[in-house]
Design a protein around this motif. Structure first.
Motif, PDB file in Angstrom:
ATOM      1  N   ASP A   1     -20.154 -39.302 -69.796  1.00 39.38           N
ATOM      2  CA  ASP A   1     -21.548 -39.135 -69.402  1.00 39.38           C
ATOM      3  C   ASP A   1     -22.146 -40.404 -68.808  1.00 39.38           C
ATOM      4  N   GLU A   2     -21.843 -41.559 -69.401  1.00 42.17           N
ATOM      5  CA  GLU A   2     -22.487 -42.792 -68.943  1.00 42.17           C
ATOM      6  C   GLU A   2     -22.149 -43.124 -67.492  1.00 42.17           C
ATOM      7  N   TYR A   3     -20.931 -42.763 -67.063  1.00 45.23           N
ATOM      8  CA  TYR A   3     -20.559 -43.017 -65.675  1.00 45.23           C
ATOM      9  C   TYR A   3     -21.318 -42.068 -64.740  1.00 45.23           C
ATOM     10  N   VAL A   4     -21.430 -40.823 -65.146  1.00 46.06           N
ATOM     11  CA  VAL A   4     -22.140 -39.836 -64.328  1.00 46.06           C
ATOM     12  C   VAL A   4     -23.608 -40.249 -64.171  1.00 46.06           C
ATOM     13  N   ARG A   5     -24.230 -40.649 -65.251  1.00 47.94           N
ATOM     14  CA  ARG A   5     -25.640 -41.032 -65.203  1.00 47.94           C
ATOM     15  C   ARG A   5     -25.856 -42.266 -64.328  1.00 47.94           C
ATOM     16  N   GLU A   6     -24.975 -43.226 -64.460  1.00 47.19           N
ATOM     17  CA  GLU A   6     -25.148 -44.462 -63.693  1.00 47.19           C
ATOM     18  C   GLU A   6     -24.996 -44.224 -62.201  1.00 47.19           C
ATOM     19  N   LEU A   7     -23.988 -43.469 -61.809  1.00 52.14           N
ATOM     20  CA  LEU A   7     -23.805 -43.215 -60.372  1.00 52.14           C
ATOM     21  C   LEU A   7     -24.927 -42.345 -59.820  1.00 52.14           C
ATOM     22  N   ALA A   8     -25.445 -41.415 -60.641  1.00 58.13           N
ATOM     23  CA  ALA A   8     -26.524 -40.543 -60.176  1.00 58.13           C
ATOM     24  C   ALA A   8     -27.769 -41.353 -59.826  1.00 58.13           C
ATOM     25  N   LYS A   9     -28.062 -42.347 -60.628  1.00 54.93           N
ATOM     26  CA  LYS A   9     -29.233 -43.192 -60.365  1.00 54.93           C
ATOM     27  C   LYS A   9     -29.002 -44.101 -59.164  1.00 54.93           C
ATOM     28  N   ALA A  10     -27.749 -44.500 -58.950  1.00 51.04           N
ATOM     29  CA  ALA A  10     -27.439 -45.420 -57.847  1.00 51.04           C
ATOM     30  C   ALA A  10     -27.288 -44.716 -56.507  1.00 51.04           C
ATOM     31  N   CYS A  11     -26.995 -43.411 -56.527  1.00 47.08           N
ATOM     32  CA  CYS A  11     -26.656 -42.690 -55.290  1.00 47.08           C
ATOM     33  C   CYS A  11     -27.525 -41.445 -55.102  1.00 47.08           C
ATOM     34  N   PRO A  12     -28.795 -41.602 -54.777  1.00 46.71           N
ATOM     35  CA  PRO A  12     -29.677 -40.433 -54.631  1.00 46.71           C
ATOM     36  C   PRO A  12     -29.299 -39.515 -53.470  1.00 46.71           C
ATOM     37  N   LYS A  13     -28.486 -40.029 -52.518  1.00 47.02           N
ATOM     38  CA  LYS A  13     -28.082 -39.221 -51.369  1.00 47.02           C
ATOM     39  C   LYS A  13     -26.698 -38.602 -51.573  1.00 47.02           C
TER      40      LYS A  13
END
Length: 256
Positions: free
Chosen positions: A111-123
């Protein structure tokens, strides 16, 4: 007569553009601007586009249903992580322009990887993670996938391999906010069936606003039930691939 002779001497015949360019380029005394101007006036020749790598184009991520235009992602806007070490060393390379993220088969996604990339990559438009053979998608939960959908509403391709803890709630939640979805793929782990049930398919069948433009759905070893027929009836253009050993069906059964 002298004037006419003088005019004849100054007449210029047909000029070979290649010879002219060679002469000017080889003339070190010619101004740089002159050489550039002549080069720019020459006709350009069409170049044959590079042939795509056959091996790369054969992956499941690149298989599109008929009539769906391929979305080509520039290499600088992609990110690939094959281990926790590469994640820690390379994740800073993800930016707001990153639109494709893939975790390798040996990466145990959490989960922590998914959350971090989601915040970093809005596009973000394409996400792929997990491995059916080793169960590297099992730890991911509904909460992380729904959070990614909220941050990345332009998501088009969602490939969740061996994400056996993902339920109907996450599948419906993604479809509610990501209206540009082109392919949703959720598969099982070899030793465990997935938790997607006929509820998701029923919602997809009776709710036009849920993933309204979805042309391809892949659900392997999930609890399909009887909703596939209704889904196909209400969404005739939807290509559905389902099945699996846990369902007593061929590994992949496609309703095109």
């Amino acid at each position: 007569m002298e004037d006419n002779a003088h005019e004849d001497d100054n007449e210029v015949g047909p000029v070979d553009e290649d010879d002219t360019l060679d002469e000017v380029e080889n003339d070190e005394a010619a101004p740089l601007a002159t050489r550039r101007n002549i080069a720019n006036t020459l006709p350009t020749t069409s170049q044959t586009p590079p042939v795509p790598n056959a091996a790369a184009s054969a992956t499941s991520l690149d298989q599109e249903p008929p009539g769906v235009a391929r979305h080509v992602v520039p290499p600088q806007h992609t990110a690939y992580f094959n281990s926790v070490e590469t994640w820690e060393s390379d994740k800073q390379g993800m930016t707001e322009e990153t639109c494709s993220v893939r975790f390798g088969d040996d990466f145990s996604i959490r989960d922590e990887y998914v959350r971090e990339l989601a915040k970093a990559c809005p596009k973000l438009t394409s996400f792929s993670a997990g491995n059916c053979d080793d169960g590297h998608g099992v730890p991911v939960t509904d909460a992380a996938i729904m959070e990614m959908a909220q941050h990345c509403k332009d998501l088009q391709k969602l490939h969740l391999h061996s994400h056996t803890n993902i339920t109907d709630a996450a599948a419906v939640g993604v479809g509610q906010v990501c209206h540009m979805l082109e392919h949703v793929e959720i598969t099982r782990h070899d030793r465990s069936q997935g938790k997607i049930t006929q509820k998701f398919r029923q919602e997809l069948a009776v709710t036009p606003a849920l993933a309204p433009n979805l042309p391809q759905l892949t659900v392997i070893d999930q609890q399909v039930g009887d909703a596939v027929g209704l889904l196909k009836k209400n969404r005739p253009v939807l290509r559905i691939t389902y099945g699996g050993l846990a369902m007593g069906l061929p590994l992949e059964r496609c309703l095109a």
